[in-house]
Write an enzyme that holds these catalytic residues in place. Sequence first.
Site, PDB file in Angstrom:
ATOM      1  N   MET A 204     -10.524  -6.480   6.958  1.00  0.00           N
ATOM      2  CA  MET A 204      -9.672  -5.458   7.580  1.00  0.00           C
ATOM      3  C   MET A 204      -9.198  -5.953   8.946  1.00  0.00           C
ATOM      4  O   MET A 204     -10.009  -6.325   9.792  1.00  0.00           O
ATOM      5  CB  MET A 204     -10.456  -4.159   7.783  1.00  0.00           C
TER       6      MET A 204
ATOM      7  N   MET B 190      -9.118   7.771   0.897  1.00  0.00           N
ATOM      8  CA  MET B 190      -9.840   8.144   2.123  1.00  0.00           C
ATOM      9  C   MET B 190     -10.407   9.548   1.970  1.00  0.00           C
ATOM     10  O   MET B 190      -9.704  10.454   1.501  1.00  0.00           O
ATOM     11  CB  MET B 190      -8.876   8.135   3.306  1.00  0.00           C
TER      12      MET B 190
ATOM     13  N   GLY C 255       0.169   1.791   9.887  1.00  0.00           N
ATOM     14  CA  GLY C 255       0.965   1.733  11.108  1.00  0.00           C
ATOM     15  C   GLY C 255       0.219   1.309  12.360  1.00  0.00           C
ATOM     16  O   GLY C 255       0.708   1.519  13.467  1.00  0.00           O
TER      17      GLY C 255
ATOM     18  N   HIS D 131      -8.746   0.743  -2.854  1.00  0.00           N
ATOM     19  CA  HIS D 131      -9.575   0.528  -1.667  1.00  0.00           C
ATOM     20  C   HIS D 131     -10.294   1.834  -1.352  1.00  0.00           C
ATOM     21  O   HIS D 131      -9.671   2.810  -0.933  1.00  0.00           O
ATOM     22  CB  HIS D 131      -8.626   0.100  -0.521  1.00  0.00           C
TER      23      HIS D 131
ATOM     24  N   GLY E  42      -8.325   3.840   8.130  1.00  0.00           N
ATOM     25  CA  GLY E  42      -8.038   5.263   8.316  1.00  0.00           C
ATOM     26  C   GLY E  42      -6.561   5.587   8.347  1.00  0.00           C
ATOM     27  O   GLY E  42      -6.158   6.642   7.890  1.00  0.00           O
TER      28      GLY E  42
ATOM     29  N   SER F  84       0.845  -1.205   0.000  1.00  0.00           N
ATOM     30  CA  SER F  84       0.000   0.000   0.000  1.00  0.00           C
ATOM     31  C   SER F  84       0.871   1.242   0.000  1.00  0.00           C
ATOM     32  O   SER F  84       1.688   1.441   0.904  1.00  0.00           O
ATOM     33  CB  SER F  84      -0.893   0.008   1.247  1.00  0.00           C
TER      34      SER F  84
ATOM     35  N   HIS G 225      -1.516  -1.410  -3.956  1.00  0.00           N
ATOM     36  CA  HIS G 225      -2.736  -1.085  -3.214  1.00  0.00           C
ATOM     37  C   HIS G 225      -2.805   0.426  -2.993  1.00  0.00           C
ATOM     38  O   HIS G 225      -1.847   1.037  -2.525  1.00  0.00           O
ATOM     39  CB  HIS G 225      -2.684  -1.827  -1.871  1.00  0.00           C
TER      40      HIS G 225
ATOM     41  N   MET H 257     -12.270   3.979   0.793  1.00  0.00           N
ATOM     42  CA  MET H 257     -12.788   4.277   2.143  1.00  0.00           C
ATOM     43  C   MET H 257     -13.468   5.634   2.076  1.00  0.00           C
ATOM     44  O   MET H 257     -12.970   6.635   2.588  1.00  0.00           O
ATOM     45  CB  MET H 257     -11.630   4.257   3.150  1.00  0.00           C
TER      46      MET H 257
ATOM     47  N   ASP I 122      -4.959   3.383  -1.157  1.00  0.00           N
ATOM     48  CA  ASP I 122      -5.951   3.649  -0.112  1.00  0.00           C
ATOM     49  C   ASP I 122      -6.559   5.030  -0.297  1.00  0.00           C
ATOM     50  O   ASP I 122      -5.917   6.041  -0.025  1.00  0.00           O
ATOM     51  CB  ASP I 122      -5.280   3.558   1.267  1.00  0.00           C
TER      52      ASP I 122
ATOM     53  N   ASP J  32      -5.914  -6.898   5.201  1.00  0.00           N
ATOM     54  CA  ASP J  32      -5.436  -5.504   5.122  1.00  0.00           C
ATOM     55  C   ASP J  32      -5.353  -4.890   6.512  1.00  0.00           C
ATOM     56  O   ASP J  32      -6.362  -4.729   7.187  1.00  0.00           O
ATOM     57  CB  ASP J  32      -6.388  -4.685   4.240  1.00  0.00           C
ATOM     58  N   GLY J  33      -4.129  -4.539   6.916  1.00  0.00           N
ATOM     59  CA  GLY J  33      -3.918  -3.824   8.178  1.00  0.00           C
ATOM     60  C   GLY J  33      -2.999  -4.563   9.123  1.00  0.00           C
ATOM     61  O   GLY J  33      -3.269  -5.706   9.493  1.00  0.00           O
ATOM     62  N   GLY J  34      -1.872  -3.933   9.451  1.00  0.00           N
ATOM     63  CA  GLY J  34      -0.947  -4.535  10.420  1.00  0.00           C
ATOM     64  C   GLY J  34      -0.278  -5.801   9.919  1.00  0.00           C
ATOM     65  O   GLY J  34       0.140  -6.645  10.716  1.00  0.00           O
TER      66      GLY J  34
END
Length: 227
Positions: A143, A43, A151, A72, A148, A14, A39, A74, A41, A181-183
């Site tokens: 997710m 937002m 990190g 993605h 949002g 991402s 990817h 959002m 993102d 997706d995430g962490g």
Amino acid sequence: MIGPMSAGFLLAPSILSADFAHLGAAIREAEEGGADWIHVDVMDGHYVPNLSFGPVIVEACRRVTDLPLDVHLMVERPSTMLQDFAKAGADILTVHPEVDTHLHRTLDAIHDLGLRAGVALNPGTPAIAVHEILPMVDLVMVMSVNPGYSGQEFIPTVLDKMRTIHDWIEQRGLKTRIEADGGITAETAPLAAEAGAEIFVAATSVFRHPEGIKAGLEALRQSLQRQ
Ligand code: DX5
Ligand code: ZN
């Protein structure tokens, strides 16, 4: 356009954690390091508290890579923006059912534009939100952080949701794939893979890896090869 999704794990770095002053170079380095997708993102500062970027950045990415652009969304009312992102060069558009009243119609609209369609579930959204539309989605993005920001810490309770969706996909003989997706790091990617994820989004662990972007991708790939 991308062809049928190939078997095996896919890495989708991402750009949210990339150096925006050198975005083209960062994407090229990710591509050289073996990224499968890029990817992006998006937002809007309403659906999620953060503001990132829109179609012009997708269009800029399109000019520097032929890799599939995994966008993605959002944003509130994603259905109003599909054409703009398609025109900008997106290959995959993923929307959140939490902000789309007419999910079925939106997924049809994405396919009518010739793109792949994804549905993203927040950590607080149950698997059942995708049960009806599973046959018409190319990917379910589970997710593993609240959307949002990059990190954030991986939320392990979403693994059960991945397993549930994976079971439904198997039972119904579908080609839908699960994206985490995430962490996602070399520690958490194998957990998600074990729960059925095949596509791995990572911002921090790739673009902020202390030894560089290629090393970040290599660490993820190696963690998945030990599966
Ligand atoms: C979160 C985004 C993620 C994010 C991942 O809202 O959807 O794609 O960039 O960032 P990391 O990998 O740092 O958790
Ligand atoms: Zn994302």
